[in-house]
Design a protein around this motif. Structure first.
Motif, PDB file in Angstrom:
ATOM      1  N   LEU A   1     -94.045 -45.312  -5.475  1.00 20.87           N
ATOM      2  CA  LEU A   1     -93.510 -45.525  -4.138  1.00 20.87           C
ATOM      3  C   LEU A   1     -94.613 -46.073  -3.257  1.00 20.87           C
ATOM      4  CD1 LEU A   1     -91.026 -45.053  -2.250  1.00 20.87           C
ATOM      5  CD2 LEU A   1     -91.988 -42.801  -1.773  1.00 20.87           C
ATOM      6  N   SER A   2     -94.482 -47.343  -2.896  1.00 22.72           N
ATOM      7  CA  SER A   2     -95.476 -48.013  -2.051  1.00 22.72           C
ATOM      8  C   SER A   2     -96.898 -47.778  -2.556  1.00 22.72           C
ATOM      9  CB  SER A   2     -95.315 -47.577  -0.596  1.00 22.72           C
ATOM     10  OG  SER A   2     -94.089 -48.063  -0.085  1.00 22.72           O
ATOM     11  N   GLY A   3     -97.076 -47.972  -3.863  1.00 21.04           N
ATOM     12  CA  GLY A   3     -98.410 -47.895  -4.452  1.00 21.04           C
ATOM     13  C   GLY A   3     -98.857 -46.518  -4.908  1.00 21.04           C
ATOM     14  N   ARG A   4     -98.082 -45.486  -4.644  1.00 23.94           N
ATOM     15  CA  ARG A   4     -98.457 -44.119  -5.038  1.00 23.94           C
ATOM     16  C   ARG A   4     -97.450 -43.583  -6.048  1.00 23.94           C
ATOM     17  NH1 ARG A   4    -102.348 -41.947  -1.502  1.00 23.94           N
ATOM     18  NH2 ARG A   4    -102.603 -43.208   0.354  1.00 23.94           N
ATOM     19  N   TYR A   5     -97.952 -42.762  -6.965  1.00 26.35           N
ATOM     20  CA  TYR A   5     -97.099 -42.188  -8.002  1.00 26.35           C
ATOM     21  C   TYR A   5     -96.718 -40.744  -7.673  1.00 26.35           C
ATOM     22  CZ  TYR A   5     -98.366 -46.159 -10.919  1.00 26.35           C
ATOM     23  OH  TYR A   5     -98.545 -47.427 -11.421  1.00 26.35           O
ATOM     24  N   PHE A   6     -95.440 -40.461  -7.849  1.00 31.15           N
ATOM     25  CA  PHE A   6     -94.908 -39.118  -7.618  1.00 31.15           C
ATOM     26  C   PHE A   6     -94.098 -38.671  -8.820  1.00 31.15           C
ATOM     27  CE2 PHE A   6     -95.426 -41.088  -3.488  1.00 31.15           C
ATOM     28  CZ  PHE A   6     -96.100 -40.112  -2.768  1.00 31.15           C
ATOM     29  N   VAL A   7     -94.173 -37.387  -9.117  1.00 29.19           N
ATOM     30  CA  VAL A   7     -93.347 -36.788 -10.158  1.00 29.19           C
ATOM     31  C   VAL A   7     -92.328 -35.914  -9.435  1.00 29.19           C
ATOM     32  CG1 VAL A   7     -93.307 -35.334 -12.221  1.00 29.19           C
ATOM     33  CG2 VAL A   7     -95.343 -36.712 -11.701  1.00 29.19           C
ATOM     34  N   ILE A   8     -91.056 -36.195  -9.663  1.00 25.74           N
ATOM     35  CA  ILE A   8     -89.998 -35.431  -9.013  1.00 25.74           C
ATOM     36  C   ILE A   8     -89.758 -34.179  -9.846  1.00 25.74           C
ATOM     37  CG2 ILE A   8     -87.678 -35.473  -8.031  1.00 25.74           C
ATOM     38  CD1 ILE A   8     -89.592 -37.688  -6.931  1.00 25.74           C
ATOM     39  N   ALA A   9     -90.327 -33.070  -9.395  1.00 29.50           N
ATOM     40  CA  ALA A   9     -90.239 -31.825 -10.156  1.00 29.50           C
ATOM     41  C   ALA A   9     -90.468 -30.644  -9.226  1.00 29.50           C
ATOM     42  CB  ALA A   9     -91.254 -31.836 -11.301  1.00 29.50           C
ATOM     43  N   VAL A  10     -91.735 -30.292  -9.049  1.00 31.89           N
ATOM     44  CA  VAL A  10     -92.141 -29.232  -8.128  1.00 31.89           C
ATOM     45  C   VAL A  10     -93.313 -29.764  -7.315  1.00 31.89           C
ATOM     46  CG1 VAL A  10     -91.394 -27.360  -9.676  1.00 31.89           C
ATOM     47  CG2 VAL A  10     -93.771 -28.155  -9.755  1.00 31.89           C
ATOM     48  N   SER A  11     -93.536 -29.190  -6.158  1.00 34.98           N
ATOM     49  CA  SER A  11     -94.644 -29.659  -5.334  1.00 34.98           C
ATOM     50  C   SER A  11     -95.969 -29.231  -5.960  1.00 34.98           C
ATOM     51  CB  SER A  11     -94.519 -29.117  -3.910  1.00 34.98           C
ATOM     52  OG  SER A  11     -94.571 -27.712  -3.914  1.00 34.98           O
ATOM     53  N   THR A  12     -96.903 -30.171  -6.001  1.00 33.45           N
ATOM     54  CA  THR A  12     -98.247 -29.894  -6.512  1.00 33.45           C
ATOM     55  C   THR A  12     -99.253 -30.629  -5.644  1.00 33.45           C
ATOM     56  OG1 THR A  12     -98.399 -31.829  -7.987  1.00 33.45           O
ATOM     57  CG2 THR A  12     -97.404 -29.813  -8.911  1.00 33.45           C
ATOM     58  N   SER A  13    -100.501 -30.288  -5.854  1.00 36.58           N
ATOM     59  CA  SER A  13    -101.548 -31.101  -5.253  1.00 36.58           C
ATOM     60  C   SER A  13    -101.705 -32.340  -6.137  1.00 36.58           C
ATOM     61  CB  SER A  13    -102.856 -30.304  -5.173  1.00 36.58           C
ATOM     62  OG  SER A  13    -103.221 -29.837  -6.450  1.00 36.58           O
ATOM     63  N   LYS A  14    -102.532 -33.271  -5.701  1.00 37.84           N
ATOM     64  CA  LYS A  14    -102.763 -34.491  -6.478  1.00 37.84           C
ATOM     65  C   LYS A  14    -103.437 -34.117  -7.797  1.00 37.84           C
ATOM     66  CE  LYS A  14    -103.519 -37.168  -2.312  1.00 37.84           C
ATOM     67  NZ  LYS A  14    -104.531 -37.849  -1.495  1.00 37.84           N
ATOM     68  N   PHE A  15    -103.092 -34.867  -8.851  1.00 37.92           N
ATOM     69  CA  PHE A  15    -103.732 -34.668 -10.147  1.00 37.92           C
ATOM     70  C   PHE A  15    -103.807 -36.000 -10.873  1.00 37.92           C
ATOM     71  CE2 PHE A  15     -99.219 -34.031 -10.798  1.00 37.92           C
ATOM     72  CZ  PHE A  15     -98.937 -34.616 -12.023  1.00 37.92           C
ATOM     73  N   ILE A  16    -104.671 -36.062 -11.865  1.00 34.85           N
ATOM     74  CA  ILE A  16    -104.865 -37.277 -12.646  1.00 34.85           C
ATOM     75  C   ILE A  16    -104.221 -37.096 -14.016  1.00 34.85           C
ATOM     76  CG2 ILE A  16    -106.548 -38.866 -13.688  1.00 34.85           C
ATOM     77  CD1 ILE A  16    -106.623 -38.903 -10.631  1.00 34.85           C
ATOM     78  N   CYS A  17    -103.427 -38.084 -14.423  1.00 38.64           N
ATOM     79  CA  CYS A  17    -102.814 -38.096 -15.747  1.00 38.64           C
ATOM     80  C   CYS A  17    -102.611 -39.559 -16.119  1.00 38.64           C
ATOM     81  CB  CYS A  17    -101.491 -37.333 -15.731  1.00 38.64           C
ATOM     82  SG  CYS A  17    -100.835 -36.954 -17.362  1.00 38.64           S
ATOM     83  N   HIS A  18    -102.893 -39.923 -17.342  1.00 41.45           N
ATOM     84  CA  HIS A  18    -102.782 -41.317 -17.794  1.00 41.45           C
ATOM     85  C   HIS A  18    -103.672 -42.241 -16.957  1.00 41.45           C
ATOM     86  CE1 HIS A  18     -99.395 -40.487 -20.445  1.00 41.45           C
ATOM     87  NE2 HIS A  18     -98.806 -39.850 -19.457  1.00 41.45           N
ATOM     88  N   GLY A  19    -104.744 -41.689 -16.403  1.00 38.76           N
ATOM     89  CA  GLY A  19    -105.654 -42.502 -15.603  1.00 38.76           C
ATOM     90  C   GLY A  19    -105.138 -42.840 -14.217  1.00 38.76           C
ATOM     91  N   HIS A  20    -104.025 -42.231 -13.819  1.00 35.05           N
ATOM     92  CA  HIS A  20    -103.457 -42.484 -12.495  1.00 35.05           C
ATOM     93  C   HIS A  20    -103.375 -41.184 -11.705  1.00 35.05           C
ATOM     94  CE1 HIS A  20    -102.196 -46.623 -13.268  1.00 35.05           C
ATOM     95  NE2 HIS A  20    -101.832 -46.213 -14.476  1.00 35.05           N
ATOM     96  N   GLU A  21    -103.499 -41.312 -10.396  1.00 32.67           N
ATOM     97  CA  GLU A  21    -103.331 -40.165  -9.518  1.00 32.67           C
ATOM     98  C   GLU A  21    -101.836 -39.976  -9.245  1.00 32.67           C
ATOM     99  OE1 GLU A  21    -105.978 -39.040  -5.923  1.00 32.67           O
ATOM    100  OE2 GLU A  21    -104.235 -40.112  -5.082  1.00 32.67           O
ATOM    101  N   LEU A  22    -101.354 -38.777  -9.481  1.00 33.44           N
ATOM    102  CA  LEU A  22     -99.952 -38.438  -9.233  1.00 33.44           C
ATOM    103  C   LEU A  22     -99.897 -37.220  -8.327  1.00 33.44           C
ATOM    104  CD1 LEU A  22    -100.059 -38.965 -12.725  1.00 33.44           C
ATOM    105  CD2 LEU A  22     -97.703 -39.285 -12.088  1.00 33.44           C
ATOM    106  N   MET A  23     -98.731 -36.983  -7.790  1.00 35.60           N
ATOM    107  CA  MET A  23     -98.480 -35.772  -7.005  1.00 35.60           C
ATOM    108  C   MET A  23     -97.053 -35.338  -7.288  1.00 35.60           C
ATOM    109  SD  MET A  23     -98.478 -35.156  -2.894  1.00 35.60           S
ATOM    110  CE  MET A  23    -100.183 -34.755  -2.651  1.00 35.60           C
ATOM    111  N   GLY A  24     -96.875 -34.053  -7.496  1.00 35.47           N
ATOM    112  CA  GLY A  24     -95.534 -33.530  -7.704  1.00 35.47           C
ATOM    113  C   GLY A  24     -94.848 -33.265  -6.378  1.00 35.47           C
TER     114      GLY A  24
END
Length: 149
Positions: free
Chosen positions: A93-116
């Motif tokens: 979404l506008s350059g940022r990755y989000f996981v639709i699940a539960v709220s989390t702080s930012k984390f790195i996975c697959h070399g990308h920064e995501l946030m739940g």
């Protein structure tokens, strides 16, 4: 982008388990300071400190339940492929990755920064059901749903 959603789920589970462990330690510390020794006279100051610690322990108890609920939810979400924004999707979404699940702080996975984010989050209400390429409006700003997986 191809996502290994099992790895994303595992990363989120590890983060939330660590947060639960930390909250549990804090809870136990506050509970132990909330107890007063009933065999000795209690000073007014000690009683006030005990009440404050008790209030904090109660607030931390709610936090423990929140983490436990997040862990349970992460275990039940369908992280299969998605073509629209819905629970279990990874959304750019506008350059940022989000996981639709539960709220989390930012984390790195697959070399990308995501946030739940949870399905209760206001941003989810704005993007729910959107497909890649859609423009949505949130807080007076236009956001582009660049990818949904």
């Amino acid at each position: 982008m191809h996502w290994n959603k099992d790895q994303i789920r595992e990363t989120m589970l590890l983060l939330e388990t660590a947060a639960l462990r930390s909250a549990r330690i804090n809870y136990e510390e506050y509970v132990s300071t909330a107890r007063t020794d009933r065999t000795e006279p209690v000073e007014r100051d000690e009683h006030a400190q005990s009440e404050i610690a008790s209030d904090l322990a109660e607030a931390l108890d709610d936090t423990l339940h929140d983490y436990e609920e997040k862990l349970e939810k992460l275990g039940t979400i369908d992280f299969g492929p998605k073509s629209v924004v819905s629970e279990g999707a990874v959304v750019k979404l506008s350059g940022r990755y989000f996981v639709i699940a539960v709220s989390t702080s930012k984390f790195i996975c697959h070399g990308h920064e995501l946030m739940g984010i949870s399905t209760m989050a206001p941003i989810f209400q704005a993007i729910d059901g959107a497909q890649a390429g859609a423009t949505v409006r949130f807080n007076g700003r236009d956001l582009v749903v660049e990818d949904v997986a």
